[in-house]
Structures are given as C-alpha cells and as structure tokens.
Design an enzyme around this catalytic site. Sequence first.
Site: not given
Length: 449
Positions: A128, A168
């Site tokens: 991430k 995201d």
Amino acid sequence: MFKNDYLARVYAQVEARNPNEPEFLQAVREVLESLQTLVEKHPEYEKNGVLERMVEPERFIQFRVSWVDDAGKVQVNRGYRVQFNSAIGPYKGGLRLHPSVNASVIKFLGFEQTFKNSLTGLPMGGGKGGSDFDPKGKSDAEIMRFCQSFMTELSKHIGQFTDVPAGDIGVGGREIGYMYGQYKRLRNEFTGVLTGKGLNWGGSLARTEATGYGLCYFTQEALQCMRSDSFEGKTVVISGSGNVAIYACQKATELGAKVVAMSDSTGYVYDPNGIDLDLMKDIKEVRRARIVEYANAKESATFTEGCKGIWTIPCDIALPCATQNELDGESAKALVANGCTVVCEGANMPSTPEAIEIFLANNVLYGPAKAANAGGVATSGLEMSQNSLRLSWTFEEVDERLKGIMKGIFHAAYDASVACDAPGNLMVGANVAGFIKVADSMIAQGIAY
C-alpha cells in the site's frame, strides 16, 4: 482477549514497536484474535515464527515529495510505500492521497491487503502507499506536478514483477495517468506497472465498477447462502459517494434494492424515493462538487451536515464505503435498533471493534472489508493478466470473472469459519482463510524469507 500465549506475545511485541500507530494496531489485533483456534491446531506456525514475521513489513519506504504550486511556491509532502508481504506474489495495493495518510494508516492498509489479496486466489502479495497530499481544491496542473514528483521517487521501488500500485482514495484515472506517464518517461518501458489505467493504454473494462460491484456480489451470495434472501425489495444505506459507493449503489439497484442515502465528507443526503444515480454521477464524477448539490437539485431529498447521522436512517442493508472507523458502537446500535440485518464493508476497516461486536452479538450478517471489498484488487489482478497477455477481455468477461471470485471469497470465508468452530462469523473466516495461504507459503520458502 488473547487466550493463546503465542498470540499474546506477538501482539505485545507489535504494541511495543508501534506505540503511536492505532490503525495498524487495530488491524493486527483483529487478525490475531481471529487466529486463536487455528494456531492451537497448528503449532508449526509458532515453530516457524510465522506471525512475528507477518506483522512486520518486509519493507517500509518514506520519502519527500517536493512540487511547485500554481503560485510558483514549493510545497513539500510525505510519500509512503509499504511492501508488506510477497509470499504469494508481487506486492499489490493502492495509493491513497489524503491529509490523514501517515505511517500507521499505510501499514494497516498494507497488512489488510495481504489477506485480501490472498482471498482472491490470485498471485498477489500485500502492499500500500500514498501521501498526505490533498487533491481537493488543486488545479489539474498542480495535481500533475505532484504526481510526477511522487512517481519520480516511487519508480525506484516498483515494477510489474516487484510491486504494482493502483488507485485508492484521492487517486482515480487522472492521477494514475499522470503517474504512469512519468514512470514511462523515467524507465522507457511500457509495462503493467500500475492498474486502473485508461482503456486506451492497458486498462481493463469493469475496473472502475469492480469494488462496488464486487461488494454487492459478495453480499448477494452471503444473503442467499446464509439467509435464503437477496437484495430484492431491500432498503440500503451507503456511506461515501466516491467510486466504490457509486457503483455499489448502481449494482444494488440493479439487484432490486432501493438505495436511500449517500454521503461525502461534508454530510449526507437522504432521498426516500431512491438515489438518482445519474444525478449523483454528474455531481461527483463530472462536476466534482459537494453532495449538498444533490439535495439542491431534488425536492425529495434532504441534506444533513456531518456524516455520522447517516447510520440512523432505517434500512435493511448498510454498506459503509467511505473510510476507516467511520461506523462506531453508537452507530452500530442505531442500525440494529432500526432493523438493519446486514452490514458489508466497501471501505477498508470502516467499522470499529465495538461496532463489530454489536453486529455479531445481534446476529447481523457482517461482511468484513478484506473479503467484501476485494473486487477492486481482484479486477486489478485481472488487468495485470491482460497486460501480460497483451490482450483485452470484454466487460462481460471481466464482470463474470469478478462475480466468480467474489462468490469464491464468500465460500472460502464461510468454510473457514465452520472449520474454526465459528460458523457464520465471516470476520474470523476471512482472516483465517487469507492467513493460511500466506503462512504456508512463508514456511515453504524458508525462515530467511
């Protein structure tokens, strides 16, 4: 509470090493608590130190991002990439641009991503990244300059066989385009190093819709298998109005439900006639305006400042799709009191531990994020496959594969919950099912890994 000494020791070590990272600690604790029955049955996990290794990222990268705003002033943000676990494939996970981004948030997301990716059945590890940069209020030129600067550093650490980022919160097609252009300029290669790309340059049909659609496919399968029920005739409340929320609204409506509320960071709208999705898409995807504009345009709708009150609206199904820890214990009690029987998560870790306890104690069908919102990364994995094959599948082909993956995730989680003497507890099931594949792969690859 930890009944197992090994799990208690591991968590105590994580707490000591990460004392100011509440989101990360919350994510780790939830997983470890779910593994108690499994660890008791499988001493090889303790013998091989699997959990001590799994809670520590393989690599955590923090870097400076300098860029020039439209006034000619230099701005500085922090960039992050956590490469959490590559036991089953290259690191895979999105990039988040939001003021709330910090080391704790990035690590919690990377940790969750490891199990989510495992559940898809695709060969993807967990990663991430992102920055505390806020794209709201910035011009296209400012966003382009930030993305180019961000990618200049990030490009040193990623690659199609190493680490494949995606979008995201705050990172959509525009941002992916700017980042991909900069990567290509720096590396002089056209590869599938990012997913969520434009359709003309390696993107996949159905990727935009994937997380929201996948959430509804998971929820529908859970309803059919656990309750002999469906979305048909149900009233639904969805928090958020970004990509996940919009396409969850679309698919839930197609499946026969009526979505009556959505939100953004300023507040929420309630429309008893059902959300007008074309209007919502125009406000959020075209005009990039605040959600109050929906109420201004629809006589049947009302706008309320603040987001928390959305969970007081009576509904059968709640789909939190905004951000982490948005749904607390008080909100969970309100949902239960008003007749909500299903909560499936479209955002990452949107329910607090207290809220989850209330759902489980009241027989609410609870679908945890790492299972319910895995459709986005699953379709990113399908985009990677198409890039490697140098071809594109039709929307229907991708959508059918997505539906199959989400059904498979539900059944993997449900079956694991039964095996762990917690039948129907999909949180335990998802954590266990995701863990086993990664843990066994780590053992097979040796301690040095």
